[in-house]
Design an enzyme around this catalytic site. Structure first.
Site, PDB file in Angstrom:
ATOM      1  N   CYS A 121       0.916  -1.182   0.022  1.00 46.26           N
ATOM      2  CA  CYS A 121      -0.010  -0.111  -0.005  1.00 46.26           C
ATOM      3  C   CYS A 121       0.863   1.384  -0.013  1.00 46.26           C
ATOM      4  O   CYS A 121       0.563   2.328  -0.697  1.00 46.26           O
ATOM      5  CB  CYS A 121      -0.819  -0.074   1.255  1.00 46.26           C
ATOM      6  SG  CYS A 121      -2.011  -1.609   1.450  1.00 46.26           S
ATOM      7  N   HIS A 270      -4.174   7.129   1.814  1.00 42.28           N
ATOM      8  CA  HIS A 270      -4.085   5.542   1.329  1.00 42.28           C
ATOM      9  C   HIS A 270      -5.730   5.410   1.835  1.00 42.28           C
ATOM     10  O   HIS A 270      -6.167   5.748   2.794  1.00 42.28           O
ATOM     11  CB  HIS A 270      -3.199   4.791   1.826  1.00 42.28           C
ATOM     12  CG  HIS A 270      -3.470   3.427   1.493  1.00 42.28           C
ATOM     13  ND1 HIS A 270      -3.720   2.894   0.597  1.00 42.28           N
ATOM     14  CD2 HIS A 270      -3.475   2.398   2.363  1.00 42.28           C
ATOM     15  CE1 HIS A 270      -4.058   1.638   0.526  1.00 42.28           C
ATOM     16  NE2 HIS A 270      -3.934   1.088   1.736  1.00 42.28           N
ATOM     17  N   ASN A 300     -10.229  -1.057  -1.464  1.00 38.75           N
ATOM     18  CA  ASN A 300      -8.708  -0.750  -1.143  1.00 38.75           C
ATOM     19  C   ASN A 300      -8.005  -1.345  -2.310  1.00 38.75           C
ATOM     20  O   ASN A 300      -7.964  -2.579  -2.696  1.00 38.75           O
ATOM     21  CB  ASN A 300      -8.126  -1.552  -0.043  1.00 38.75           C
ATOM     22  CG  ASN A 300      -6.880  -1.047   0.288  1.00 38.75           C
ATOM     23  OD1 ASN A 300      -5.893  -0.701  -0.515  1.00 38.75           O
ATOM     24  ND2 ASN A 300      -6.235  -1.898   1.492  1.00 38.75           N
TER      25      ASN A 300
HETATM   26  O1  UT7 Z   1      -4.063  -1.327   3.204  1.00 47.93           O
HETATM   27  C1  UT7 Z   1      -3.531  -1.645   4.275  1.00 47.93           C
HETATM   28  C2  UT7 Z   1      -3.865  -2.549   5.006  1.00 47.93           C
HETATM   29  N1  UT7 Z   1      -5.235  -3.094   5.530  1.00 47.93           N
HETATM   30  C3  UT7 Z   1      -5.769  -2.432   6.411  1.00 47.93           C
HETATM   31  O2  UT7 Z   1      -5.312  -1.246   6.675  1.00 47.93           O
HETATM   32  C4  UT7 Z   1      -6.993  -2.785   7.008  1.00 47.93           C
HETATM   33  C5  UT7 Z   1      -7.229  -2.560   8.489  1.00 47.93           C
HETATM   34  N2  UT7 Z   1      -8.216  -3.245   9.093  1.00 47.93           N
HETATM   35  C6  UT7 Z   1      -9.577  -2.900   9.162  1.00 47.93           C
HETATM   36  O3  UT7 Z   1      -9.924  -2.373   8.108  1.00 47.93           O
HETATM   37  C7  UT7 Z   1     -10.437  -3.639   9.836  1.00 47.93           C
HETATM   38  O4  UT7 Z   1      -9.807  -4.397  10.940  1.00 47.93           O
HETATM   39  C8  UT7 Z   1     -11.514  -4.948   9.049  1.00 47.93           C
HETATM   40  C9  UT7 Z   1     -12.363  -4.159   8.182  1.00 47.93           C
HETATM   41  C10 UT7 Z   1     -10.600  -5.805   8.301  1.00 47.93           C
HETATM   42  C11 UT7 Z   1     -12.277  -5.479  10.046  1.00 47.93           C
HETATM   43  O5  UT7 Z   1     -13.112  -4.641  11.011  1.00 47.93           O
HETATM   44  P1  UT7 Z   1     -12.939  -4.854  12.598  1.00 47.93           P
HETATM   45  O6  UT7 Z   1     -14.039  -3.837  12.871  1.00 47.93           O
HETATM   46  O7  UT7 Z   1     -11.591  -4.797  12.961  1.00 47.93           O
HETATM   47  O8  UT7 Z   1     -13.486  -6.297  12.529  1.00 47.93           O
HETATM   48  P2  UT7 Z   1     -12.984  -7.418  13.578  1.00 47.93           P
HETATM   49  O9  UT7 Z   1     -11.761  -8.082  12.446  1.00 47.93           O
HETATM   50  O10 UT7 Z   1     -12.564  -7.045  14.772  1.00 47.93           O
HETATM   51  O11 UT7 Z   1     -14.062  -8.631  13.371  1.00 47.93           O
HETATM   52  C12 UT7 Z   1     -15.453  -8.322  14.083  1.00 47.93           C
HETATM   53  C13 UT7 Z   1     -16.319  -9.421  13.786  1.00 47.93           C
HETATM   54  C14 UT7 Z   1     -15.569 -10.824  13.763  1.00 47.93           C
HETATM   55  O12 UT7 Z   1     -16.801 -11.677  13.981  1.00 47.93           O
HETATM   56  P3  UT7 Z   1     -16.682 -12.137  15.579  1.00 47.93           P
HETATM   57  O13 UT7 Z   1     -15.345 -12.860  15.843  1.00 47.93           O
HETATM   58  O14 UT7 Z   1     -16.906 -10.982  16.490  1.00 47.93           O
HETATM   59  O15 UT7 Z   1     -18.057 -13.184  15.718  1.00 47.93           O
HETATM   60  C15 UT7 Z   1     -15.348 -11.051  12.178  1.00 47.93           C
HETATM   61  O16 UT7 Z   1     -15.554 -12.706  11.972  1.00 47.93           O
HETATM   62  O17 UT7 Z   1     -16.573  -9.308  12.365  1.00 47.93           O
HETATM   63  C16 UT7 Z   1     -16.504 -10.361  11.550  1.00 47.93           C
HETATM   64  N3  UT7 Z   1     -16.252 -10.055  10.272  1.00 47.93           N
HETATM   65  C17 UT7 Z   1     -17.216  -9.923   9.349  1.00 47.93           C
HETATM   66  N4  UT7 Z   1     -18.734  -9.951   9.189  1.00 47.93           N
HETATM   67  C18 UT7 Z   1     -19.147  -9.700   8.186  1.00 47.93           C
HETATM   68  C19 UT7 Z   1     -14.979  -9.896   9.568  1.00 47.93           C
HETATM   69  N5  UT7 Z   1     -15.223  -9.629   8.238  1.00 47.93           N
HETATM   70  C20 UT7 Z   1     -16.621  -9.527   7.921  1.00 47.93           C
HETATM   71  C21 UT7 Z   1     -16.980  -9.321   6.981  1.00 47.93           C
HETATM   72  N6  UT7 Z   1     -18.625  -9.484   6.918  1.00 47.93           N
HETATM   73  N7  UT7 Z   1     -16.962  -8.921   5.795  1.00 47.93           N
END
Ligand code: UT7
Length: 343
Positions: A121, A270, A300
């Site tokens: 990125c 970004h 992204n």
């Molecule tokens: O380009 C640079 C690199 N990338 C980034 O900068 C990404 C940085 N991270 C993020 O953008 C966020 O962490 C994500 C969007 C990837 C995830 O969001 P979050 O609010 O941090 O969610 P989480 O990983 O803490 O997950 C919360 C819940 C989980 O379920 P449980 O364990 O609480 O039941 C995940 O399994 O959300 C679930 N989950 C989803 N649910 C529906 C994760 N992805 C999804 C999804 N749809 N697509």
């Protein structure tokens, strides 16, 4: 005084729009439009067709950038191609782009040097720094700098991969970085990396530390388990580091330039997650009218996010000569970078 400035820009995204609902209905992803929009700000992204790679996506963007710069493609002294989704492990996408631009053909062949940048990125900001250095040293007059990605062929549409699969999209942005004696251009940059977190956002499909790059079955055929085939990411930790490092890089580059955030007319962040950017903007007191986004429509696109922002903001008149602009990125590595330019 020999400065380096962005003399032209171009953008290309493939025509196929994939909405969040399409991810659910066509790809069977266990997610919802509401979850993706609320957690990331993404409404839709583009997916390129089978057979298309990042070099091909970059052709139109590059041609637009070359035309906008008012030069001929034969004037390009160097191609720098930033991507994390190349056609091959080697050679890089830069040589493929040179060939597709017709720089290896016939009497007009320039056999331009092509350099690939593997900084995910942050690849565009790293590339900008390399281009500036080349120009400052007199090694080039015009550098074609591209960020191009095809993520759609590397996404895991099972529940295991949903956090990653909902984020990424395909596209390419390009700029021409040119030499000038005018008092303008790329003023300062601040780059960094922290390899302690290399595996926190990583694709391990190719690993030459093993006896073979892939695990082999009893017949000698390569076997790639899902956690090596697809990107793995600790989303929450990446999120936290992104906010910290992007803030640090932005403050560092401002200090180096002797300016504060209020002196900047436009911020090109970004586009990884709208919440990261809102967080950053709130902390730095940046008003919404000084920010441009494309994450809602493209997701992204890693190395392509900032050149896509540049090309679209130039096209719609939000980015104009005379403006002071900040570009800030963070990604896998971890790597990060910020640059200030007088447009
Ligand atoms: O380009 C640079 C690199 N990338 C980034 O900068 C990404 C940085 N991270 C993020 O953008 C966020 O962490 C994500 C969007 C990837 C995830 O969001 P979050 O609010 O941090 O969610 P989480 O990983 O803490 O997950 C919360 C819940 C989980 O379920 P449980 O364990 O609480 O039941 C995940 O399994 O959300 C679930 N989950 C989803 N649910 C529906 C994760 N992805 C999804 C999804 N749809 N697509």
């Amino acid at each position: 005084m020999r400065n380096a400035y962005i003399s032209g820009s171009g953008a290309y995204v493939p025509p196929r729009v994939v909405t969040n609902n399409d991810l659910v209905n066509e790809y069977g992803l266990d997610t919802s439009d509401e979850w993706i929009q609320k957690r990331t700000g993404i409404k839709e992204r583009r997916y390129a067709a089978v057979g298309v790679g990042p070099a091909e996506l970059a052709v139109v963007a590059s041609e637009q950038a070359i035309e906008a710069a008012g030069i001929d493609k034969s004037d390009i002294d160097m191609i720098i191609f930033a991507t994390l989704s190349p056609e091959y492990a080697f050679p890089g996408s830069g040589v493929l782009l040179a060939e597709k631009l017709g720089l290896c053909d016939g009497t007009g062949a320039t056999f331009v040097p092509a350099l690939d940048i593997r900084n995910q990125c942050s690849g565009f900001v790293y590339g900008l720094t390399v281009a500036k250095g080349l120009i400052a040293s007199g090694g080039a007059e015009h550098v074609l700098l591209v960020g191009g990605e095809k993520h759609s062929s590397g996404l895991d549409f099972t529940t295991r991969g949903r956090a990653v699969a909902s984020l990424f999209g395909d596209g390419a942005g390009a700029v021409v970085v040119s030499a000038t004696d005018e008092d303008r251009g790329i003023r300062a940059h601040k780059l960094g990396s922290d390899g302690r977190y290399a595996e926190m956002l990583c694709q391990q499909v190719w690993d030459c530390r093993r006896s073979h790059f892939f695990n082999l079955d009893e017949n000698g055929n390569g076997v790639v388990p899902p956690d090596e085939m697809y990107t793995t990411m600790d989303g929450r930790k990446v999120f936290r580091h992104a906010v910290e490092r992007m803030t640090e890089a932005l403050m560092g580059v401002c200090m180096e330039s002797g300016i504060t955030g209020t002196d900047i007319d436009l911020f090109l962040f970004h586009q990884a997650n709208m919440r990261i950017n809102e967080y950053l903007a709130n902390m730095m007191g940046i008003p919404p009218e000084k920010l441009v986004h494309n994450i809602d429509k493209y997701g992204n696109t890693t190395a392509a996010t900032i050149p896509l922002l540049i090309a679209e903001a130039e096209r719609d008149g939000r980015l104009k000569p005379g403006m002071k602009v900040a570009m800030i990125a963070f990604g896998s590595g971890f790597t990060w970078g910020a640059a200030i330019a007088d447009w």
